[in-house]
Design a protein around this motif. Structure first.
Motif, mmCIF file in Angstrom:
data_model
loop_
_atom_site.group_PDB
_atom_site.id
_atom_site.type_symbol
_atom_site.label_atom_id
_atom_site.label_comp_id
_atom_site.label_asym_id
_atom_site.label_seq_id
_atom_site.Cartn_x
_atom_site.Cartn_y
_atom_site.Cartn_z
ATOM 1 N N LEU A 78 0.809 -1.222 0.000
ATOM 2 C CA LEU A 78 0.000 0.000 0.000
ATOM 3 C C LEU A 78 0.844 1.274 0.000
ATOM 4 O O LEU A 78 0.297 2.382 0.045
ATOM 5 C CB LEU A 78 -0.941 0.003 1.211
ATOM 6 C CG LEU A 78 -1.956 -1.137 1.269
ATOM 7 C CD1 LEU A 78 -2.765 -1.065 2.552
ATOM 8 C CD2 LEU A 78 -2.870 -1.110 0.053
ATOM 9 N N HIS A 79 2.165 1.118 -0.013
ATOM 10 C CA HIS A 79 3.092 2.258 -0.007
ATOM 11 C C HIS A 79 2.907 3.128 1.234
ATOM 12 O O HIS A 79 2.834 4.356 1.141
ATOM 13 C CB HIS A 79 2.959 3.087 -1.297
ATOM 14 C CG HIS A 79 3.112 2.277 -2.530
ATOM 15 N ND1 HIS A 79 4.323 1.739 -2.925
ATOM 16 C CD2 HIS A 79 2.204 1.863 -3.441
ATOM 17 C CE1 HIS A 79 4.156 1.038 -4.035
ATOM 18 N NE2 HIS A 79 2.878 1.088 -4.383
ATOM 19 N N ILE A 80 2.797 2.467 2.383
ATOM 20 C CA ILE A 80 2.693 3.154 3.669
ATOM 21 C C ILE A 80 3.681 2.504 4.632
ATOM 22 O O ILE A 80 4.160 1.403 4.386
ATOM 23 C CB ILE A 80 1.254 3.119 4.256
ATOM 24 C CG1 ILE A 80 0.763 1.672 4.439
ATOM 25 C CG2 ILE A 80 0.297 3.917 3.385
ATOM 26 C CD1 ILE A 80 -0.626 1.545 5.039
ATOM 27 N N THR A 81 3.975 3.182 5.728
ATOM 28 C CA THR A 81 4.923 2.626 6.694
ATOM 29 C C THR A 81 4.280 1.516 7.511
ATOM 30 O O THR A 81 3.050 1.427 7.614
ATOM 31 C CB THR A 81 5.437 3.702 7.669
ATOM 32 O OG1 THR A 81 4.353 4.127 8.494
ATOM 33 C CG2 THR A 81 6.044 4.889 6.920
ATOM 34 N N GLU A 82 5.129 0.708 8.122
ATOM 35 C CA GLU A 82 4.646 -0.362 8.990
ATOM 36 C C GLU A 82 3.886 0.218 10.185
ATOM 37 O O GLU A 82 2.895 -0.366 10.633
ATOM 38 C CB GLU A 82 5.828 -1.213 9.454
ATOM 39 C CG GLU A 82 5.433 -2.515 10.078
ATOM 40 C CD GLU A 82 6.615 -3.428 10.355
ATOM 41 O OE1 GLU A 82 6.427 -4.379 11.129
ATOM 42 O OE2 GLU A 82 7.715 -3.196 9.807
#
Length: 124
Positions: A78-82
């Motif tokens: 999703l191109h987001i951080t963990e």
């Protein structure tokens, strides 16, 4: 010993009249009171109650979770951080009334929030 706590002007409560330390001011609820039941006890969204609505992003995270992806892989997909994935999952758990990822997937499948999908294994 005479402990006195002021209430209103010229009105005092003695230690014998005051509630014990840590005592609740609200009356205790009976065991069968539905307002007191937690989601795990059958009173939450997982048990015949409609869950709080999920956002589009929370649904995306839940779908990837149901496919068995780790938080790191969900983040990459999703191109987001963990950390952002963890925040979304925290809200999903809250809205579904569950404690962990396994419960979240089971409830999501039962309520039709996600579809059961077989993960494609890489060719050997």
């Amino acid at each position: 010993m005479n402990l006195v706590a002021p209430r209103h002007r010229d009105t005092r409560v003695t230690a014998a009249q005051a509630p014990a330390a840590g005592a609740s001011r609200t009356p205790p609820r009976s065991e069968g009171d539905p307002a007191q039941e937690s989601p795990a006890q059958g009173g939450g969204p997982g048990a015949d109650q409609k869950p709080l609505p999920l956002t589009r992003r929370q649904k995306e995270v839940l779908n990837l979770l149901a496919q068995g992806l780790s938080n790191r892989r969900i983040g990459r997909a999703l191109h987001i951080t963990e950390q952002t994935v963890k925040a979304h999952l925290h809200m999903v758990y809250h809205k579904l009334g569950v404690a962990d990822r396994t419960e979240a997937v089971v409830i999501a499948l039962r309520q039709g929030l996600v579809q059961h999908q077989r993960r494609e294994d890489p060719p050997s």
